[in-house]
Structure formats: C-alpha cells, structure tokens
Enzyme design. Structure first.
Site, PDB file in Angstrom:
ATOM      1  N   GLU A 163       7.600  55.012  60.788  1.00 57.05           N
ATOM      2  CA  GLU A 163       7.443  53.591  60.455  1.00 57.05           C
ATOM      3  C   GLU A 163       6.036  53.351  59.965  1.00 57.05           C
ATOM      4  O   GLU A 163       5.782  52.568  59.058  1.00 57.05           O
ATOM      5  CB  GLU A 163       7.747  52.721  61.678  1.00 57.05           C
ATOM      6  CG  GLU A 163       7.710  51.225  61.423  1.00 57.05           C
ATOM      7  CD  GLU A 163       6.316  50.619  61.566  1.00 57.05           C
ATOM      8  OE1 GLU A 163       5.411  51.298  62.084  1.00 57.05           O
ATOM      9  OE2 GLU A 163       6.132  49.464  61.140  1.00 57.05           O
ATOM     10  N   ASP A 168      13.729  41.823  79.194  1.00 54.56           N
ATOM     11  CA  ASP A 168      14.871  41.015  79.651  1.00 54.56           C
ATOM     12  C   ASP A 168      15.519  40.281  78.486  1.00 54.56           C
ATOM     13  O   ASP A 168      16.732  40.118  78.420  1.00 54.56           O
ATOM     14  CB  ASP A 168      14.418  40.003  80.708  1.00 54.56           C
ATOM     15  CG  ASP A 168      14.017  40.658  82.020  1.00 54.56           C
ATOM     16  OD1 ASP A 168      13.232  40.063  82.776  1.00 54.56           O
ATOM     17  OD2 ASP A 168      14.479  41.795  82.289  1.00 54.56           O
TER      18      ASP A 168
HETATM   19  N1  DTR Z   1       3.696  46.965  64.522  1.00 56.74           N
HETATM   20  C1  DTR Z   1       2.918  47.085  63.305  1.00 56.74           C
HETATM   21  C2  DTR Z   1       3.511  46.277  62.158  1.00 56.74           C
HETATM   22  C3  DTR Z   1       3.397  44.821  62.440  1.00 56.74           C
HETATM   23  C4  DTR Z   1       2.271  44.070  62.302  1.00 56.74           C
HETATM   24  N2  DTR Z   1       2.564  42.733  62.615  1.00 56.74           N
HETATM   25  C5  DTR Z   1       3.859  42.674  62.955  1.00 56.74           C
HETATM   26  C6  DTR Z   1       4.641  41.589  63.375  1.00 56.74           C
HETATM   27  C7  DTR Z   1       5.971  41.818  63.703  1.00 56.74           C
HETATM   28  C8  DTR Z   1       6.513  43.113  63.618  1.00 56.74           C
HETATM   29  C9  DTR Z   1       5.724  44.209  63.206  1.00 56.74           C
HETATM   30  C10 DTR Z   1       4.407  43.971  62.876  1.00 56.74           C
HETATM   31  C11 DTR Z   1       2.883  48.514  62.874  1.00 56.74           C
HETATM   32  O1  DTR Z   1       3.792  49.265  63.195  1.00 56.74           O
HETATM   33  O2  DTR Z   1       1.910  48.889  62.212  1.00 56.74           O
HETATM   34 ZN    ZN Z   2       1.617  50.392  63.843  1.00 55.49          ZN
HETATM   35 ZN    ZN Z   3       4.659  48.960  64.996  1.00 55.49          ZN
HETATM   36 CA    CA Z   4      12.854  41.958  84.172  1.00 57.05          CA
END
Ligand code: DTR
Ligand code: ZN
Ligand code: ZN
Ligand code: CA
Length: 439
Positions: A171, A306
């Site tokens: 990802e 949850d």
């Molecule tokens: N989790 C981050 C990507 C990310 C940045 N802001 C948000 C808001 C909602 C979902 C994902 C993200 C990454 O994997 O780099």
């Molecule tokens: Zn990240």
């Molecule tokens: Zn992430």
């Molecule tokens: Ca819980």
C-alpha cells in the site's frame, strides 16, 4: 439553535450532579452498564488486538525493524495473520504479484457461508514503510480486522451475506496490492461486493474519530454507531485516494471506513471534543521509526475495533430474519424539562418466560434540539439501571433516534420496565416521542 457552547458553571455543576448515575443506581446493579450504541456484534477485546500488534512488533524487530514490501518482515506478517485465520476455519488465499523486483502478497480470507452474490468485505494494509514497524500505520487496522474475523469465528456467525477480509501488500507504494486484487476481479465479482470497509490507522496516539464519507449509508452506519457511544465524529477527507479503498471506489464498489488521524495537526476544537493535545499531530510517528507498539492509544483502538465488528455484523446479517420475539411499545409523549430531574416512561411486559435476552433491543425516539444534553437509561423491573446514552455536551445534533442493544440477561423479563430520560444541561428542550422493547 443558539445556545452557550459550554455548560455554564452553575449548570455544569447541575449537569455533573444530575448525570451522576449513582443518584439513580439501585443498591446493587445486577449487570455492568452496557456500552451504548453496540449492535448485536460482540465486544472486540482490545487486549487481543494489542496482542496481535505485539506480534507484528516482534516480527519487525526480528526483521530489520520493518514489515515493508519485499522485506522478510512483510512475509512474516502475512504468515502470522494467515496462521490465525486458518486455525479459525477461514478459507485463505495468498495472492502474489510482482512490484519493484520483489514478490508482493495479498492475504484474502473468506468466512464459509452466506450468499456469495452479496459480499461484505473489510480490509487493511499489512505493509509498513521501510523506516519503521508500522504498528499504527497500519498494524492497527490489520489487527482490528483480524480480531473481528476471529470474533466471527468464535460466534460461529451464519450471516445472510458472505463475509470476506483482505490484508493488502505494498500500500505504501501506492495501493499496489489492493489495486492488483481489484484489477483481477471480473465485472461480475465486483458487482457482488456490496461494501468494502477500509481501516488504515485506527490507533493514533493523539486520536481523532474520522468516518469515510464516500458512501452515505456506510458513513451513517459508523456515525450513528459512535453517536450511540456519545463520541463525536468528523468526515474523513485527508485520505481520499490515499488508501486501499480507492481501487474499490474507482471500480464502483461502495466504500466506507474509519481513521484516527496521521500527520495533520489536531485543532483546539478537536481537542475539546476528543481530548488529546491541540497543536500536535494525530500521529507524530507517522512513517517514522517510532511507529512502534508504544505509538497506540488503546481507547481509540478499542472503540474502532468494536466499530469494525458493528459494521460487519450490521451489514452481513441484514436480511436475516428479524429477531424472534415480541415488541412492547409506549408511544405516549413525555415532555423533557430543561436541566431538571428525569422523566420516566413505563412499559409493562407480560407473557414472557424467564429472563430477558442478552441482546434486548431498546428502540428510542426522542425529539430534542441538542441531543448532547440527554442522558438515557433503561430501568429494569427490579430497578437495575442500564445506561444506554451518556451526556455528550457538545453533540449539538438534533434528536436521538436509535436502537440500543442491552445485555439484560440478568433481568426477569416480565414486569414494568422504564425508560428514564434526563436533560442535564440548560437551554434546548424536547420530548420522548416513543420507545420500545424487542425481546
Ligand atoms: N495511512 C496512510 C495513508 C493515509 C493518510 N491519510 C489517510 C486518511 C485515511 C486513510 C488513509 C490515509 C498511509 O498508508 O501512508
Ligand atoms: Zn503509510
Ligand atoms: Zn496506511
Ligand atoms: Ca472493545
């Protein structure tokens, strides 16, 4: 409606005094007050979620400090999750692809049963950046959906719809794994996925409560859940197109999800409703080596885990026959006096045998112009009190129209139950329109 944003001193004292449940609790409460807003889904033990995070931390520590694509730590993470799922009865599939000269892995887990033409799916990315172990980003989401999957197994759930979970690779390089998964779906396969729920960072140390607003129904599902807990939420906009829900959304699949914040700075208004530190990032260790097991807020991780279970149970079991049993209702209006002692509306239950169920449904319809003022309790025939909604001062939205699930298995079913509703802060008024019990 205009009103003072804060409950003034005197009213605050009144609010504090009136809200104290001890004023109303019977001598001994037969059951612990249930957490409001819970659906038929079980509680997800946050200790279990944290145990998975501890495993992911150990894996990173033993493999160069990260769990990144193409590194040993990632495949070891996949093997850990897969082992838990195989042992719990899931049908698991390892999907491989190439990226950057290395093999990538998606882990897909199908819970046997349910209508496979209607799939409810939850996912999280399992890879970290190379800079660190990625415990919040996104070990937290990976562990939250894992424990939900294990709860499905423990419950022996037989949902109307087919339940599937996905742990995505790569990802961090641009949703490579999830894009690979979606691209390999036929058009028919895509049309079978009724909802994809994404959980990427749900344990941020300076937490916020953000709900994906991409799909109205899925947005409402989670907003109402947290409203039932008295936890305010905000629309998630920072991550549009930046996580694994994007390929699903681009393929026309309804998406939703939850987020607790990354490198954006928490405002003072957000700190006043969520706690934590204004002027500081929601996660100061985002994409850093300090994104370790210590970089987690247990409360948000618990609540969001949850909520994942609530989402899966709500979406996958819809269409199953409504709970057996009968409904008892009181539709008499009761005016709720402003910042005053509570009103009580009675329902006399007859014809039942034994105790009430562990999933007693309490349907509430209160019209009010500032629902945060309201405290709502279910009072059993023996006087035991169950808090279904707490005071949530700054929740200025109108009305409480919700169904709460109360574990009333310790209560004899027959007798006079009461719904106790109290407005504990000055200004704004309303009335109890109706309420009902479904056994
Ligand atoms: N989790 C981050 C990507 C990310 C940045 N802001 C948000 C808001 C909602 C979902 C994902 C993200 C990454 O994997 O780099
Ligand atoms: Zn990240
Ligand atoms: Zn992430
Ligand atoms: Ca819980």
């Amino acid at each position: 409606m205009r009103r003072s944003a804060l409950v003034t001193g005197a009213a605050a004292a009144l609010a504090a005094a009136l809200v104290t449940p001890a004023l109303f609790a019977p001598a001994a409460q037969a059951q612990p007050a249930p957490v409001a807003g819970r659906s038929a889904a079980p509680d997800i033990p946050v200790a279990n979620v944290k145990a998975h995070l501890a495993q992911l931390q150990s894996i990173a520590t033993a493999n160069g400090g990260n769990r990144a694509h193409g590194r040993a730590g990632y495949k070891a993470s996949v093997d850990y999750i897969k082992g838990k799922l195989d042992a719990a009865g899931y049908t698991t599939t390892l999907q491989t692809y190439s990226y950057g000269g290395a093999t990538g892995y998606n882990l897909i887990a199908d819970w046997p049963g349910g209508d496979t033409s209607h799939v409810v799916m939850a996912g999280a990315h399992l890879d970290s950046v190379t800079a660190g172990p990625g415990i919040n980003d996104d070990g937290s989401g990976s562990a939250g959906i894992l424990e939900t999957a294990l709860a499905v197994s423990r419950a022996g759930l037989q949902p109307a719809k087919h339940v599937r979970f996905g742990w995505w690779g790569t990802e961090e390089a641009g949703m490579v794994g999830s894009s690979n998964y979606v691209n390999k779906l036929t058009g028919a396969d895509r049309s079978k996925i009724d909802a994809y729920l994404n959980f990427d960072m749900i344990g941020s140390p300076n937490p916020g409560y953000f709900v994906y607003d991409d799909n109205a129904a899925l947005d409402t599902l989670f907003k109402d859940y947290f409203a039932g807990l008295g936890v305010a939420t905000e629309p998630e906009t920072e991550g549009d197109g930046r996580s694994d829900h994007a390929p699903f959304k681009n393929a026309g699949i309804p998406v939703g999800g939850l987020f607790s914040g990354a490198d954006y700075i928490k405002t003072s208004a957000q700190a006043s409703k969520w706690g934590g530190t204004a002027g500081q990032a929601f996660d100061r260790c985002y994409h850093s080596s300090c994104d370790t097991s210590a970089n987690i807020n247990d409360t948000v991780l618990d609540r969001m885990s949850d909520a994942i279970a609530h989402g899966i149970w709500s979406l996958a079991t819809e269409g199953t026959p409504p709970p057996s049993g009968t409904v008892f209702e009181n539709t008499t209006d009761f005016a709720i006096p402003d910042a005053a002692p509570p009103i009580e509306s009675p329902i006399t239950v007859t014809g039942r045998t034994g105790n009430a169920p562990a999933t007693l449904k309490v349907g509430v319809d209160v019209k009010h112009t500032w629902r945060g003022d309201l405290v709502i309790d279910l009072v059993a025939p023996d006087g035991s009190t169950y808090r279904v909604k707490d005071f949530s001062g700054n929740d200025s939205a109108d009305n409480v129209v919700a169904t709460f699930t109360v574990n009333a298995s310790g209560e004899v079913a027959n007798g006079t139950w009461k719904l106790r509703v109290q407005d504990v802060a000055s200004q704004d008024t309303g009335y109890l329109d109706s309420w009902k019990l479904t056994f």
